[in-house]
Design a protein around this motif. Structure first.
Motif, PDB file in Angstrom:
ATOM      1  N   ASN A  52       0.864  -1.171   0.000  1.00  0.00           N
ATOM      2  CA  ASN A  52       0.000   0.000   0.000  1.00  0.00           C
ATOM      3  C   ASN A  52       0.905   1.227   0.000  1.00  0.00           C
ATOM      4  O   ASN A  52       1.327   1.692   1.052  1.00  0.00           O
ATOM      5  CB  ASN A  52      -0.914  -0.032   1.233  1.00  0.00           C
ATOM      6  N   SER A  53       1.227   1.705  -1.199  1.00  0.00           N
ATOM      7  CA  SER A  53       2.182   2.794  -1.326  1.00  0.00           C
ATOM      8  C   SER A  53       1.878   3.601  -2.582  1.00  0.00           C
ATOM      9  O   SER A  53       0.816   3.448  -3.186  1.00  0.00           O
ATOM     10  CB  SER A  53       3.605   2.205  -1.387  1.00  0.00           C
ATOM     11  N   SER A  54       2.817   4.414  -3.000  1.00  0.00           N
ATOM     12  CA  SER A  54       2.653   5.233  -4.203  1.00  0.00           C
ATOM     13  C   SER A  54       2.494   4.377  -5.454  1.00  0.00           C
ATOM     14  O   SER A  54       1.885   4.807  -6.429  1.00  0.00           O
ATOM     15  CB  SER A  54       3.866   6.140  -4.378  1.00  0.00           C
ATOM     16  N   TYR A  55       3.087   3.215  -5.449  1.00  0.00           N
ATOM     17  CA  TYR A  55       3.021   2.264  -6.555  1.00  0.00           C
ATOM     18  C   TYR A  55       2.606   0.918  -5.977  1.00  0.00           C
ATOM     19  O   TYR A  55       2.939   0.605  -4.834  1.00  0.00           O
ATOM     20  CB  TYR A  55       4.376   2.156  -7.267  1.00  0.00           C
ATOM     21  N   ALA A  71       7.357   0.926  -9.419  1.00  0.00           N
ATOM     22  CA  ALA A  71       8.137   2.133  -9.100  1.00  0.00           C
ATOM     23  C   ALA A  71       9.394   2.199  -9.968  1.00  0.00           C
ATOM     24  O   ALA A  71       9.731   3.261 -10.510  1.00  0.00           O
ATOM     25  CB  ALA A  71       8.504   2.155  -7.616  1.00  0.00           C
ATOM     26  N   HIS A 101       8.555   3.170 -13.470  1.00  0.00           N
ATOM     27  CA  HIS A 101       8.279   4.600 -13.556  1.00  0.00           C
ATOM     28  C   HIS A 101       9.580   5.401 -13.633  1.00  0.00           C
ATOM     29  O   HIS A 101       9.717   6.284 -14.490  1.00  0.00           O
ATOM     30  CB  HIS A 101       7.437   5.067 -12.368  1.00  0.00           C
ATOM     31  N   TYR A 131      13.727  10.940  -5.283  1.00  0.00           N
ATOM     32  CA  TYR A 131      12.382  10.892  -4.699  1.00  0.00           C
ATOM     33  C   TYR A 131      11.810   9.472  -4.759  1.00  0.00           C
ATOM     34  O   TYR A 131      11.325   8.948  -3.753  1.00  0.00           O
ATOM     35  CB  TYR A 131      11.475  11.869  -5.458  1.00  0.00           C
ATOM     36  N   HIS A 132      11.896   8.857  -5.912  1.00  0.00           N
ATOM     37  CA  HIS A 132      11.282   7.533  -6.061  1.00  0.00           C
ATOM     38  C   HIS A 132      12.121   6.408  -5.467  1.00  0.00           C
ATOM     39  O   HIS A 132      11.560   5.379  -5.072  1.00  0.00           O
ATOM     40  CB  HIS A 132      10.913   7.272  -7.516  1.00  0.00           C
ATOM     41  N   ASN A 141      10.683   6.142  -2.237  1.00  0.00           N
ATOM     42  CA  ASN A 141       9.473   5.307  -2.258  1.00  0.00           C
ATOM     43  C   ASN A 141       9.848   3.827  -2.180  1.00  0.00           C
ATOM     44  O   ASN A 141       9.240   3.057  -1.418  1.00  0.00           O
ATOM     45  CB  ASN A 141       8.665   5.523  -3.536  1.00  0.00           C
ATOM     46  N   THR A 193      10.896   2.784   1.269  1.00  0.00           N
ATOM     47  CA  THR A 193       9.723   2.639   2.136  1.00  0.00           C
ATOM     48  C   THR A 193       8.985   1.341   1.820  1.00  0.00           C
ATOM     49  O   THR A 193       8.541   0.629   2.729  1.00  0.00           O
ATOM     50  CB  THR A 193       8.787   3.852   1.967  1.00  0.00           C
TER      51      THR A 193
END
Length: 172
Positions: free
Chosen positions: A36-39, A45, A48, A138-139, A142, A145
């Motif tokens: 459960n995250s940005s991707y 990720a 991307h 930045y990614h 992610n 995390t």
């Protein structure tokens, strides 16, 4: 004196390979485990980051941004099966960037950037390169995390650590 945008790109390439090296140490399933995250997955990720790195490379080498975005949409939406595939693609793209850097006399020259999301502006090539490095940082955060959410430690890939990975230069 080093060229700062090029050095930041070299950091970006190093940091990406560093985190991929950490993921390679983990079970192969980590790449595709949902979180459960940005991707939805680490693979998404990474895809991307790769798609955006490629899109900006195409812009730097003369393609319009709308064309480059269109060219890279499928990369952003597709995932690879292994960390080695990501490592190989990122390494090949980093070499393409380095070849481009060698052909550039002035990274401070401007280009007209037609960003479909933000509008038209004159943008220095160096700004685009710095954005590529910043976007990757930045990614990768992610991804770190996401690794923690999956119960695994990440790895340090800060710019300050990169300083100590490069051979010592003559003291000035």
């Amino acid at each position: 004196m080093k060229n700062h945008p090029v050095e930041m790109f070299n950091y970006h390439a190093w940091a990406t390979q560093t985190i991929l090296g950490r993921i390679k140490e983990l079970p192969a399933s980590v790449l595709s485990q949902e979180v459960n995250s940005s991707y939805p997955t680490i693979a998404h990720a990474l895809s991307h980051i790769y798609a955006v790195d490629t899109m900006w490379y195409l812009v730097l080498t003369g393609m319009s941004m709308p064309e480059a975005l269109q060219e890279c949409i499928s990369m952003n939406e597709s995932v690879l099966d292994t960390v080695d595939e990501y490592a190989d693609r990122f390494a090949r793209l980093a070499e393409q960037y380095r070849e481009w850097f060698r052909s550039q006399a002035d990274l401070e020259q401007t280009v007209l950037l037609d960003n479909p999301f933000a509008g038209i502006r004159q943008t220095r090539l160096s700004e685009i390169v710095l954005h590529v490095a910043n976007h990757g940082t930045y990614h990768r955060g992610n991804v770190s995390t996401m690794l923690r959410q999956l119960g695994h430690a990440s790895t340090m890939n800060d710019y300050a650590l990169f300083w100590y990975q490069a051979p010592a230069e003559s003291m000035v």
